[in-house]
Design a protein around this motif. Structure first.
Motif, PDB file in Angstrom:
ATOM      1  N   ILE A 128      48.204  36.323  35.084  1.00 32.03           N
ATOM      2  CA  ILE A 128      48.943  34.829  35.197  1.00 32.03           C
ATOM      3  C   ILE A 128      47.448  34.224  34.542  1.00 32.03           C
ATOM      4  O   ILE A 128      47.691  33.357  33.638  1.00 32.03           O
ATOM      5  CB  ILE A 128      49.231  34.272  36.306  1.00 32.03           C
ATOM      6  CG1 ILE A 128      50.624  35.037  36.655  1.00 32.03           C
ATOM      7  CG2 ILE A 128      49.536  32.798  36.192  1.00 32.03           C
ATOM      8  CD1 ILE A 128      51.268  34.549  38.096  1.00 32.03           C
ATOM      9  N   ALA A 129      46.328  34.320  35.224  1.00 29.28           N
ATOM     10  CA  ALA A 129      45.132  33.622  34.796  1.00 29.28           C
ATOM     11  C   ALA A 129      44.667  33.950  33.458  1.00 29.28           C
ATOM     12  O   ALA A 129      44.293  33.263  32.684  1.00 29.28           O
ATOM     13  CB  ALA A 129      43.993  33.984  35.944  1.00 29.28           C
ATOM     14  N   LYS A 130      44.794  35.322  33.138  1.00 27.80           N
ATOM     15  CA  LYS A 130      44.368  35.890  31.688  1.00 27.80           C
ATOM     16  C   LYS A 130      45.350  35.278  30.512  1.00 27.80           C
ATOM     17  O   LYS A 130      44.887  34.904  29.682  1.00 27.80           O
ATOM     18  CB  LYS A 130      44.443  37.324  31.807  1.00 27.80           C
ATOM     19  CG  LYS A 130      43.157  37.955  32.313  1.00 27.80           C
ATOM     20  CD  LYS A 130      43.501  39.515  32.232  1.00 27.80           C
ATOM     21  CE  LYS A 130      43.670  40.225  31.139  1.00 27.80           C
ATOM     22  NZ  LYS A 130      43.706  41.582  31.308  1.00 27.80           N
ATOM     23  N   LYS A 156      36.247  39.267  32.763  1.00 32.01           N
ATOM     24  CA  LYS A 156      35.770  39.155  34.146  1.00 32.01           C
ATOM     25  C   LYS A 156      36.986  39.256  35.321  1.00 32.01           C
ATOM     26  O   LYS A 156      36.701  39.973  36.239  1.00 32.01           O
ATOM     27  CB  LYS A 156      34.917  38.039  34.461  1.00 32.01           C
ATOM     28  CG  LYS A 156      33.475  37.967  33.896  1.00 32.01           C
ATOM     29  CD  LYS A 156      32.671  36.788  34.083  1.00 32.01           C
ATOM     30  CE  LYS A 156      31.167  36.925  33.608  1.00 32.01           C
ATOM     31  NZ  LYS A 156      30.679  35.675  33.825  1.00 32.01           N
ATOM     32  N   ILE A 157      37.963  38.486  34.933  1.00 37.05           N
ATOM     33  CA  ILE A 157      39.065  38.392  35.957  1.00 37.05           C
ATOM     34  C   ILE A 157      39.882  39.671  36.188  1.00 37.05           C
ATOM     35  O   ILE A 157      39.921  40.235  36.999  1.00 37.05           O
ATOM     36  CB  ILE A 157      40.058  37.328  35.283  1.00 37.05           C
ATOM     37  CG1 ILE A 157      39.745  36.040  35.376  1.00 37.05           C
ATOM     38  CG2 ILE A 157      41.487  37.754  35.955  1.00 37.05           C
ATOM     39  CD1 ILE A 157      40.552  35.046  34.948  1.00 37.05           C
ATOM     40  N   ALA A 161      39.668  41.789  39.566  1.00 41.62           N
ATOM     41  CA  ALA A 161      41.040  42.433  39.994  1.00 41.62           C
ATOM     42  C   ALA A 161      41.074  43.920  40.328  1.00 41.62           C
ATOM     43  O   ALA A 161      41.593  44.303  41.373  1.00 41.62           O
ATOM     44  CB  ALA A 161      42.284  42.084  39.048  1.00 41.62           C
ATOM     45  N   VAL A 162      40.347  44.609  39.322  1.00 37.20           N
ATOM     46  CA  VAL A 162      40.432  46.073  39.618  1.00 37.20           C
ATOM     47  C   VAL A 162      39.314  46.464  40.872  1.00 37.20           C
ATOM     48  O   VAL A 162      39.577  47.165  41.773  1.00 37.20           O
ATOM     49  CB  VAL A 162      39.889  46.882  38.429  1.00 37.20           C
ATOM     50  CG1 VAL A 162      39.480  48.240  38.797  1.00 37.20           C
ATOM     51  CG2 VAL A 162      40.798  46.761  37.095  1.00 37.20           C
ATOM     52  N   ALA A 163      38.162  45.693  40.968  1.00 35.22           N
ATOM     53  CA  ALA A 163      37.259  45.851  41.900  1.00 35.22           C
ATOM     54  C   ALA A 163      37.692  45.715  43.270  1.00 35.22           C
ATOM     55  O   ALA A 163      37.752  46.191  44.196  1.00 35.22           O
ATOM     56  CB  ALA A 163      35.883  44.943  41.569  1.00 35.22           C
TER      57      ALA A 163
END
Length: 219
Positions: A128-130, A156-157, A161-163
């Motif tokens: 959503i942010a992307k 970065k987002i 998210a992956v991290a």
């Protein structure tokens, strides 16, 4: 999610420990009861033979065939009782182990469900942010410098998210591995208790049989 997983793990481990202690104590106690009963059976045979002898004082001694028959019956009862006792203890152990395994599986299922839900939520929030950043990039009112920063922010987002998801799954794996080890230890403790309980019953059985066989030489 990590706090919730820690809480579930704490409760599950407490239940595993409590179930292990209760089951082990119950099995050990049952073994003592059965062992006492087996030894008492030999003593009851001695009293039975004495009473039979006292009821026939004129004969001076009890017929050896009667003693042999009493002994044969008592031997069968002692062996049967010991077998039943060992079977009962093993049945109790199987139920206890099944309960521990079920509790562990239930906790693991809860942990996996929470982890999956939160991981999906993290990725959805990132999506959503992307999307909003991409809308801002395409807007003709957005300065070029801001559009570039928006693109960097989107990258970065995704990385965050992956991290975050990988970090959560790492915690889940460690928690589940530790819980399975706790369950395995619990099963080992119960199995050891069953082994000791069986040995206690067998020892009492052998002592009882030795005593009743000794009666044949006394009368």
């Amino acid at each position: 999610a990590i706090r919730t997983i820690a809480d579930i793990n704490e409760v599950a481990n407490a239940r595993i420990l409590a179930d292990t202690q209760v089951s082990s104590a119950k099995i050990a106690s049952s073994a003592e009861v059965h062992a006492t009963a087996l030894l008492a059976a030999a003593e009851l045979l001695r009293l039975k033979i004495q009473n039979r002898k006292m009821s026939e004082p004129t004969r001076g001694e009890i017929d050896s065939s009667v003693v042999s028959e009493f002994t044969r019956v008592a031997e069968g009862e002692i062996k049967g009782t010991s077998r039943s006792a060992v079977e009962q203890i093993n049945a109790e152990a199987r139920l206890a182990i099944a309960k521990i395994s079920e509790n562990a599986k239930e906790a693991i299922s809860q942990i996996n469900n929470i982890a999956t839900k939160i991981s999906n939520q993290v990725h959805e929030n990132a999506r959503i942010a992307k999307g909003k950043l991409q809308e801002a990039q395409k807007s003709p009112r957005t300065p070029e410098s801001v559009a570039i920063e928006a693109e960097k922010a989107a990258v970065k987002i995704s990385a965050h998210a992956v991290a975050a998801s990988e970090s959560l799954m790492g915690v889940v794996k460690e928690t589940i591995d530790a819980m399975m080890k706790s369950a395995d230890v619990a099963v080992g403790v119960i199995s050891k208790t069953v082994k000791e309980a069986t040995e206690r019953i067998v020892d009492a059985r052998d002592k009882a049989l030795k005593r009743i066989h000794g009666f044949l030489t006394l009368w």
